[in-house]
Design a protein around this motif. Structure first.
Motif, PDB file in Angstrom:
ATOM      1  N   CYS A  27       8.858   7.780   1.742  1.00 47.17           N
ATOM      2  CA  CYS A  27       9.838   7.460   0.700  1.00 47.17           C
ATOM      3  C   CYS A  27      10.164   8.667  -0.174  1.00 47.17           C
ATOM      4  O   CYS A  27      11.119   8.623  -0.945  1.00 47.17           O
ATOM      5  CB  CYS A  27       9.372   6.283  -0.162  1.00 47.17           C
ATOM      6  SG  CYS A  27       7.947   6.621  -1.210  1.00 47.17           S
ATOM      7  N   ALA A  28       9.379   9.745  -0.072  1.00 51.15           N
ATOM      8  CA  ALA A  28       9.671  10.941  -0.870  1.00 51.15           C
ATOM      9  C   ALA A  28       8.889  12.124  -0.345  1.00 51.15           C
ATOM     10  O   ALA A  28       7.790  11.974   0.193  1.00 51.15           O
ATOM     11  CB  ALA A  28       9.331  10.704  -2.342  1.00 51.15           C
ATOM     12  N   ALA A  61       0.825  -1.202   0.000  1.00 52.61           N
ATOM     13  CA  ALA A  61       0.000   0.000   0.000  1.00 52.61           C
ATOM     14  C   ALA A  61       0.862   1.257   0.000  1.00 52.61           C
ATOM     15  O   ALA A  61       1.910   1.314   0.647  1.00 52.61           O
ATOM     16  CB  ALA A  61      -0.921   0.007   1.222  1.00 52.61           C
ATOM     17  N   GLY A  62       0.397   2.246  -0.734  1.00 49.29           N
ATOM     18  CA  GLY A  62       1.076   3.539  -0.775  1.00 49.29           C
ATOM     19  C   GLY A  62       0.066   4.667  -0.733  1.00 49.29           C
ATOM     20  O   GLY A  62      -1.104   4.480  -1.068  1.00 49.29           O
ATOM     21  N   GLN A  63       0.514   5.830  -0.281  1.00 50.01           N
ATOM     22  CA  GLN A  63      -0.352   7.000  -0.223  1.00 50.01           C
ATOM     23  C   GLN A  63       0.419   8.245  -0.625  1.00 50.01           C
ATOM     24  O   GLN A  63       1.636   8.330  -0.411  1.00 50.01           O
ATOM     25  CB  GLN A  63      -0.903   7.218   1.200  1.00 50.01           C
ATOM     26  CG  GLN A  63      -1.774   6.113   1.736  1.00 50.01           C
ATOM     27  CD  GLN A  63      -0.993   5.059   2.511  1.00 50.01           C
ATOM     28  OE1 GLN A  63       0.131   5.291   2.922  1.00 50.01           O
ATOM     29  NE2 GLN A  63      -1.581   3.897   2.692  1.00 50.01           N
ATOM     30  N   ILE A  64      -0.307   9.178  -1.207  1.00 54.16           N
ATOM     31  CA  ILE A  64       0.211  10.516  -1.436  1.00 54.16           C
ATOM     32  C   ILE A  64      -0.624  11.467  -0.597  1.00 54.16           C
ATOM     33  O   ILE A  64      -1.845  11.523  -0.725  1.00 54.16           O
ATOM     34  CB  ILE A  64       0.119  10.929  -2.923  1.00 54.16           C
ATOM     35  CG1 ILE A  64       0.937   9.988  -3.815  1.00 54.16           C
ATOM     36  CG2 ILE A  64       0.597  12.378  -3.106  1.00 54.16           C
ATOM     37  CD1 ILE A  64       2.435  10.070  -3.621  1.00 54.16           C
ATOM     38  N   THR A  65       0.042  12.199   0.303  1.00 56.39           N
ATOM     39  CA  THR A  65      -0.657  13.149   1.153  1.00 56.39           C
ATOM     40  C   THR A  65       0.184  14.419   1.227  1.00 56.39           C
ATOM     41  O   THR A  65       1.003  14.673   0.334  1.00 56.39           O
ATOM     42  CB  THR A  65      -0.921  12.538   2.542  1.00 56.39           C
ATOM     43  OG1 THR A  65      -1.686  13.441   3.328  1.00 56.39           O
ATOM     44  CG2 THR A  65       0.359  12.172   3.268  1.00 56.39           C
ATOM     45  N   LYS A  94       6.066   9.657  -8.856  1.00 59.82           N
ATOM     46  CA  LYS A  94       7.075   8.873  -9.588  1.00 59.82           C
ATOM     47  C   LYS A  94       7.955   8.073  -8.641  1.00 59.82           C
ATOM     48  O   LYS A  94       8.252   6.897  -8.888  1.00 59.82           O
ATOM     49  CB  LYS A  94       7.923   9.810 -10.450  1.00 59.82           C
ATOM     50  CG  LYS A  94       7.199  10.395 -11.655  1.00 59.82           C
ATOM     51  CD  LYS A  94       8.064  11.402 -12.394  1.00 59.82           C
ATOM     52  CE  LYS A  94       7.296  12.034 -13.553  1.00 59.82           C
ATOM     53  NZ  LYS A  94       8.091  13.076 -14.247  1.00 59.82           N
ATOM     54  N   LYS A  95       8.359   8.701  -7.547  1.00 61.70           N
ATOM     55  CA  LYS A  95       9.201   7.990  -6.584  1.00 61.70           C
ATOM     56  C   LYS A  95       8.427   6.866  -5.905  1.00 61.70           C
ATOM     57  O   LYS A  95       8.977   5.793  -5.635  1.00 61.70           O
ATOM     58  CB  LYS A  95       9.750   8.981  -5.551  1.00 61.70           C
ATOM     59  CG  LYS A  95      10.763   9.953  -6.145  1.00 61.70           C
ATOM     60  CD  LYS A  95      11.269  10.948  -5.106  1.00 61.70           C
ATOM     61  CE  LYS A  95      12.272  11.912  -5.721  1.00 61.70           C
ATOM     62  NZ  LYS A  95      12.756  12.920  -4.751  1.00 61.70           N
ATOM     63  N   LEU A  96       7.138   7.107  -5.643  1.00 58.16           N
ATOM     64  CA  LEU A  96       6.321   6.067  -5.038  1.00 58.16           C
ATOM     65  C   LEU A  96       6.134   4.899  -6.002  1.00 58.16           C
ATOM     66  O   LEU A  96       6.194   3.731  -5.592  1.00 58.16           O
ATOM     67  CB  LEU A  96       4.957   6.637  -4.636  1.00 58.16           C
ATOM     68  CG  LEU A  96       3.985   5.658  -3.959  1.00 58.16           C
ATOM     69  CD1 LEU A  96       4.570   5.130  -2.652  1.00 58.16           C
ATOM     70  CD2 LEU A  96       2.646   6.331  -3.691  1.00 58.16           C
ATOM     71  N   ALA A  97       5.938   5.187  -7.279  1.00 55.05           N
ATOM     72  CA  ALA A  97       5.764   4.126  -8.280  1.00 55.05           C
ATOM     73  C   ALA A  97       7.019   3.265  -8.369  1.00 55.05           C
ATOM     74  O   ALA A  97       6.932   2.028  -8.449  1.00 55.05           O
ATOM     75  CB  ALA A  97       5.438   4.742  -9.636  1.00 55.05           C
ATOM     76  N   ARG A  98       8.182   3.900  -8.358  1.00 58.61           N
ATOM     77  CA  ARG A  98       9.437   3.134  -8.418  1.00 58.61           C
ATOM     78  C   ARG A  98       9.607   2.269  -7.177  1.00 58.61           C
ATOM     79  O   ARG A  98      10.188   1.175  -7.238  1.00 58.61           O
ATOM     80  CB  ARG A  98      10.619   4.089  -8.572  1.00 58.61           C
ATOM     81  CG  ARG A  98      10.736   4.694  -9.964  1.00 58.61           C
ATOM     82  CD  ARG A  98      12.106   5.309 -10.185  1.00 58.61           C
ATOM     83  NE  ARG A  98      12.277   6.528  -9.407  1.00 58.61           N
ATOM     84  CZ  ARG A  98      11.983   7.753  -9.836  1.00 58.61           C
ATOM     85  NH1 ARG A  98      11.475   7.910 -11.054  1.00 58.61           N
ATOM     86  NH2 ARG A  98      12.188   8.795  -9.082  1.00 58.61           N
ATOM     87  N   GLU A  99       9.095   2.733  -6.048  1.00 62.95           N
ATOM     88  CA  GLU A  99       9.202   1.980  -4.800  1.00 62.95           C
ATOM     89  C   GLU A  99       8.262   0.775  -4.782  1.00 62.95           C
ATOM     90  O   GLU A  99       8.595  -0.287  -4.268  1.00 62.95           O
ATOM     91  CB  GLU A  99       8.880   2.908  -3.622  1.00 62.95           C
ATOM     92  CG  GLU A  99       8.971   2.274  -2.255  1.00 62.95           C
ATOM     93  CD  GLU A  99      10.397   2.131  -1.763  1.00 62.95           C
ATOM     94  OE1 GLU A  99      10.622   1.317  -0.861  1.00 62.95           O
ATOM     95  OE2 GLU A  99      11.296   2.841  -2.288  1.00 62.95           O
ATOM     96  N   LEU A 125       4.164   7.916   0.821  1.00 60.44           N
ATOM     97  CA  LEU A 125       4.342   6.904   1.864  1.00 60.44           C
ATOM     98  C   LEU A 125       4.196   5.523   1.252  1.00 60.44           C
ATOM     99  O   LEU A 125       3.233   5.253   0.533  1.00 60.44           O
ATOM    100  CB  LEU A 125       3.306   7.071   2.970  1.00 60.44           C
ATOM    101  CG  LEU A 125       3.177   8.457   3.619  1.00 60.44           C
ATOM    102  CD1 LEU A 125       2.023   8.461   4.610  1.00 60.44           C
ATOM    103  CD2 LEU A 125       4.472   8.838   4.305  1.00 60.44           C
ATOM    104  N   SER A 126       5.151   4.661   1.515  1.00 59.35           N
ATOM    105  CA  SER A 126       5.086   3.279   1.060  1.00 59.35           C
ATOM    106  C   SER A 126       5.113   2.378   2.284  1.00 59.35           C
ATOM    107  O   SER A 126       6.068   2.434   3.072  1.00 59.35           O
ATOM    108  CB  SER A 126       6.265   2.946   0.137  1.00 59.35           C
ATOM    109  OG  SER A 126       6.243   1.586  -0.241  1.00 59.35           O
ATOM    110  N   GLU A 127       4.048   1.597   2.461  1.00 59.50           N
ATOM    111  CA  GLU A 127       3.902   0.755   3.645  1.00 59.50           C
ATOM    112  C   GLU A 127       4.060   1.574   4.921  1.00 59.50           C
ATOM    113  O   GLU A 127       4.661   1.129   5.906  1.00 59.50           O
ATOM    114  CB  GLU A 127       4.919  -0.393   3.625  1.00 59.50           C
ATOM    115  CG  GLU A 127       4.744  -1.349   2.469  1.00 59.50           C
ATOM    116  CD  GLU A 127       3.362  -2.020   2.458  1.00 59.50           C
ATOM    117  OE1 GLU A 127       2.918  -2.485   3.513  1.00 59.50           O
ATOM    118  OE2 GLU A 127       2.747  -2.048   1.385  1.00 59.50           O
ATOM    119  N   GLY A 128       3.514   2.781   4.902  1.00 64.58           N
ATOM    120  CA  GLY A 128       3.528   3.635   6.068  1.00 64.58           C
ATOM    121  C   GLY A 128       4.820   4.381   6.299  1.00 64.58           C
ATOM    122  O   GLY A 128       4.929   5.172   7.229  1.00 64.58           O
TER     123      GLY A 128
END
Length: 547
Positions: A476-477, A445-449, A487-492, A470-473
């Motif tokens: 990450c960027a 799971a990931g979120q953009i906030t 983009k950074k979340l997608a790569r993660e 946020l990736s797995e809470g």
């Protein structure tokens, strides 16, 4: 030195002053949260939890110590919000177990009661970490007990002083005990909140109740005279108030007035260059808050059910809400927690009987979840909290409900959806529980906030208003540009073996922007099968799952 003992009426005042103390300092506790994301902040959750006890204390008339302690513990249990609120309720529940043995409590009685509370809290937490409210309460209680062992006649005042002074020392030590706190350079928010409550209780014991400056969203002790108002005269149910930071200077306030005027009445909108302040009576508080979020982060929020307030005010001694337990008509039922009309529809389509409005910034109480379970006409009810800070509050429902309740510890929306898809109506409850819990680990799971405040974490400087991925809470960027964070979340999140992705876009996000996010994820894996959903959720611009 003050040598008076604690009786029921004094304990009543101590709980009330403790509630007022944390209400006054809740924003200080919120600021100690490690991540600057907008969430169900510790201070807010502890304040709302204590407010439930304060309300119960105001209903009592000359109670015994046992009655006051039990009433406070029961109210805290049912009103507990977030992990910090649940732990707070457990501390008071254990204290009540000891205090109900006393007609009046002396210093050593109070020290033993706190130690009983610590024991109760530790038993309920599966893996207690050091550097938390549990650590500080344990160290403080143990020190107080040791002081009483050295002097069994120790009065209440020195015991309270010992608890708070040793607790403050333990609070300072939390920064180095917890690696996450050490990286952020802060003390534990829950422990700070608990000591604030104890300081308020000490003030009441000493007769030093203060004129406290409470945040605007706190309910005034002197309310309106509801007895002159008939229930049918209340056109809309929820009195909704909030202050939104005016980050989007170009957004039209007149448009906000028009929208709120369509969904409610008693509308007041005040704005300047920095904030927009709103008061409205409506049946759609989530819609009102979502419109406010379009201007920027919500700085304060208050939503009150005027019908329940009216009933509680007019009918003295009654609960604001009566439980109505629906008889079973089927074997299995489901309750999920989610915010946003689109997400509510998603969970309903997946088989949920009741969706409790809540999530980040809106942690529902144990009672909220219990009432939802009551509504489900099933023998066995599975509950999906869908937020790590709601799991403990949900778990308190199990012994309170007359039905068989199973808490599936989903920590986010994607996990909740995955668990529902794993359910098999032909299996028994035990097998379904295993399957649904296993499903939690099959989805990332990931979120953009956005950053709710300036912060520095793990060597990264984060500025208020920046987009956070946020990736797995885990952070990450952070970026000033939303699609850079995406983009950074997608790569993660996306790998060569990733097969499915779901992108849930939130309130205020356009379909064009959601399509752009979809393309960013597709570039990471051209074979990825992507579903895009309008979730309508506040706080998170995007909630993303990858399997």
């Amino acid at each position: 030195m003050c040598v008076k003992l604690i009786d029921g009426q004094l304990f009543q005042r101590m709980v009330t002053e403790g509630a007022l103390a944390i209400a006054e300092k809740k924003e200080q506790a919120n600021e100690l949260n490690v991540f600057p994301v907008p969430d169900g902040d510790t201070g807010t959750n502890m304040s709302l939890t204590m407010a439930s006890a304060m309300t119960e204390m105001q209903r009592l008339h000359e109670p015994s110590l046992a009655k006051a302690a039990d009433a406070a513990a029961s109210a805290l249990l049912r009103g507990a919000r977030g992990n910090s609120g649940v732990i707070l309720s457990l501390l008071f529940r254990g204290m009540a177990k000891k205090l109900r043995e006393c007609t009046e409590a002396g210093g050593c009685d109070f020290a033993l009661a706190l130690r009983e509370g610590v024991d109760a809290a530790y038993k309920a937490v599966m893996k207690p970490a050091e550097g938390t409210i549990l650590t500080v309460s344990r160290v403080a209680a143990q020190y107080a007990v040791e002081c009483c062992q050295a002097d069994p006649e120790l009065a209440v005042e020195p015991v309270l002083n010992a608890i708070i002074e040793r607790g403050q020392q333990a609070l300072a030590e939390t920064t180095r005990q917890n690696p996450v706190l050490a990286k952020a350079g802060v003390v534990d928010a829950g422990a700070f909140g608990f000591l604030t409550i104890l300081e308020g209780m000490r003030d009441a014991y000493l007769g030093l109740e203060k004129e406290r400056v409470l945040p605007e969203q706190q309910v005034s002790p002197m309310g309106a005279d509801f007895s002159a108002i008939a229930d049918e005269d209340i056109t809309f149910t929820y009195c909704t108030e909030f202050i939104a930071q005016r980050r989007d200077k170009a957004r039209n306030v007149s448009r906000l007035r028009a929208i709120l005027g369509e969904i409610g009445d008693s509308l007041v909108v005040v704005d300047d260059d920095e904030i927009v302040k709103v008061h409205v009576h409506t049946d759609q508080p989530d819609r009102a808050l979502a419109e406010g979020l379009k201007f920027g982060p919500l700085l304060t929020v208050k939503v009150e059910n005027m019908r329940e307030q009216h009933t509680a005010k007019v009918i003295e001694g009654t609960e604001p809400r009566q439980r109505v337990i629906h008889a079973p008509e089927k074997r299995y039922g489901f309750v999920a927690v989610a915010a946003g009309e689109g997400l509510k529809n998603v969970f309903t389509d997946l088989g949920c009987d009741v969706v409790v409005q809540g999530g980040q910034t809106m942690n529902p109480s144990t009672n909220d979840i219990l009432y939802a379970v009551d509504e489900v006409p099933a023998e066995v009810v599975f509950v999906l909290p869908n937020n790590k800070n709601i799991i403990m509050a949900a778990q308190q429902v199990v012994p309170l409900s007359e039905k068989q309740v199973v808490i599936v510890p989903s920590a986010n929306i994607p996990q909740g959806m995955s668990a529902l898809l794993a359910f098999d109506p032909n299996n028994n409850p035990e097998a379904n529980t295993i399957q649904m819990e296993e499903a939690l680990g099959t989805v990332s799971a990931g979120q953009i906030t956005y950053a709710a405040r300036n912060s520095e974490f793990d060597g990264k400087k984060i500025k208020e208003g920046e987009y956070l991925a946020l990736s797995e809470g885990k952070l990450c960027a952070n970026s000033k540009r939303p699609f850079d964070a995406v983009k950074k979340l997608a790569r993660e999140m996306v790998h060569d073996d990733s097969a499915f992705a779901t992108i849930i876009f939130g309130e205020g996000v356009s379909e064009d922007d959601a399509a752009r996010v979809e393309e960013i994820f597709r570039k990471e894996n051209r074979d990825l099968e992507i579903t895009v959903i309008d979730g309508g959720q506040p706080v998170y611009y995007y909630i993303i799952s990858v399997e």
